[in-house]
Every structure is written in C-alpha cells, then in structure tokens.
Design a protein around this motif. Structure first.
Motif, PDB file in Angstrom:
ATOM      1  N   LEU A  52       0.837  -1.187   0.000  1.00 54.40           N
ATOM      2  CA  LEU A  52       0.000   0.000   0.000  1.00 54.40           C
ATOM      3  C   LEU A  52       0.874   1.240   0.000  1.00 54.40           C
ATOM      4  O   LEU A  52       2.081   1.165   0.201  1.00 54.40           O
ATOM      5  CB  LEU A  52      -0.919   0.001   1.231  1.00 54.40           C
ATOM      6  CG  LEU A  52      -2.096  -0.978   1.229  1.00 54.40           C
ATOM      7  CD1 LEU A  52      -2.979  -0.788   0.011  1.00 54.40           C
ATOM      8  CD2 LEU A  52      -1.644  -2.421   1.321  1.00 54.40           C
ATOM      9  N   ASP A  57      -3.239   3.208   4.996  1.00 53.94           N
ATOM     10  CA  ASP A  57      -3.948   2.460   3.951  1.00 53.94           C
ATOM     11  C   ASP A  57      -3.827   0.963   4.207  1.00 53.94           C
ATOM     12  O   ASP A  57      -4.767   0.208   3.954  1.00 53.94           O
ATOM     13  CB  ASP A  57      -3.352   2.780   2.578  1.00 53.94           C
ATOM     14  CG  ASP A  57      -3.683   4.194   2.136  1.00 53.94           C
ATOM     15  OD1 ASP A  57      -4.638   4.768   2.693  1.00 53.94           O
ATOM     16  OD2 ASP A  57      -2.993   4.710   1.247  1.00 53.94           O
ATOM     17  N   ARG A  60      -6.275  -0.033   6.851  1.00 55.49           N
ATOM     18  CA  ARG A  60      -7.624  -0.073   6.289  1.00 55.49           C
ATOM     19  C   ARG A  60      -7.781  -1.321   5.417  1.00 55.49           C
ATOM     20  O   ARG A  60      -8.814  -1.991   5.452  1.00 55.49           O
ATOM     21  CB  ARG A  60      -7.865   1.190   5.459  1.00 55.49           C
ATOM     22  CG  ARG A  60      -9.326   1.409   5.132  1.00 55.49           C
ATOM     23  CD  ARG A  60      -9.511   2.671   4.314  1.00 55.49           C
ATOM     24  NE  ARG A  60      -8.860   3.814   4.924  1.00 55.49           N
ATOM     25  CZ  ARG A  60      -8.013   4.608   4.295  1.00 55.49           C
ATOM     26  NH1 ARG A  60      -7.714   4.389   3.040  1.00 55.49           N
ATOM     27  NH2 ARG A  60      -7.458   5.620   4.915  1.00 55.49           N
ATOM     28  N   HIS A  61      -6.751  -1.622   4.659  1.00 57.38           N
ATOM     29  CA  HIS A  61      -6.760  -2.810   3.799  1.00 57.38           C
ATOM     30  C   HIS A  61      -6.966  -4.074   4.624  1.00 57.38           C
ATOM     31  O   HIS A  61      -7.773  -4.932   4.271  1.00 57.38           O
ATOM     32  CB  HIS A  61      -5.425  -2.868   3.047  1.00 57.38           C
ATOM     33  CG  HIS A  61      -5.091  -4.218   2.486  1.00 57.38           C
ATOM     34  ND1 HIS A  61      -5.444  -4.609   1.213  1.00 57.38           N
ATOM     35  CD2 HIS A  61      -4.428  -5.282   3.034  1.00 57.38           C
ATOM     36  CE1 HIS A  61      -5.019  -5.852   1.003  1.00 57.38           C
ATOM     37  NE2 HIS A  61      -4.392  -6.284   2.080  1.00 57.38           N
TER      38      HIS A  61
END
Ligand SMILES: [Zn+2]
Ligand SMILES: [Zn+2]
Length: 90
Positions: A52, A57, A60-61
């Motif tokens: 990412l 991120d 969140r992924h």
C-alpha cells in the motif's frame, strides 16, 4: 523579509521533496515520509503481500480485505512509525 529577485526561473509547481531511493517526488515533507515507509516494507500486507502507499492504507486494507479487528491489525503490524494515537490502547 527576503529581498526581491530570488526567482530561479522554475515553473513554480515543481515538487520540493524527492525520494533518494526512487524517482518519486512530493510536494510536502509529510508525503515523502509516508513514501519512505514503502521502501522499508512497512506498508506491505503480511497476509497477501500487497504493497500500500501508506501505513494507514495498509491498516484499512487489513480491516476491509482480511476482516481483521483493529486489535488484530495492531498485533500484526506492531508499532509502525505513524501508528495513530487516535486509537486508544486496549
Ligand atoms: Zn522512493
Ligand atoms: Zn492483504
């Protein structure tokens, strides 16, 4: 204040912060710092090897793709530089 006539003749929109390891350039130091983490493998998902752009991120992924709860993500990633203080310690 600065004296007039310091114009270098640039277009005025050239990014000021460049990565020393690749050709990437950024308009803010913060963006460059986030980018550096990608070179350190800090934004790579340990589960599917996806890389990412930012640690945030990646978190969140891991939540969306791997259905992990925040404590699980925290346990897996540990302290990765910009771990947000917004998440209260459990
Ligand atoms: Zn780079
Ligand atoms: Zn993943």
């Amino acid at each position: 204040m600065f004296a007039a006539g310091t114009s270098e003749g640039s277009a005025g929109t050239a990014p000021d912060f460049r990565c020393g390891r690749c050709a990437a350039a950024f308009r803010s130091y913060e963006s460059l710092l986030h980018h550096h983490k990608t070179h350190e493998g800090l934004t790579r998902c340990p589960l599917c090897d996806t890389c990412l752009n930012r640690v945030s991120d990646l978190r969140r992924h891991m939540g969306r793709v791997h259905k992990l709860e925040r404590p699980q993500v925290a346990a897996m990633l540990g302290r990765r530089g910009d771990w947000q203080a917004a998440a209260p310690p459990i």
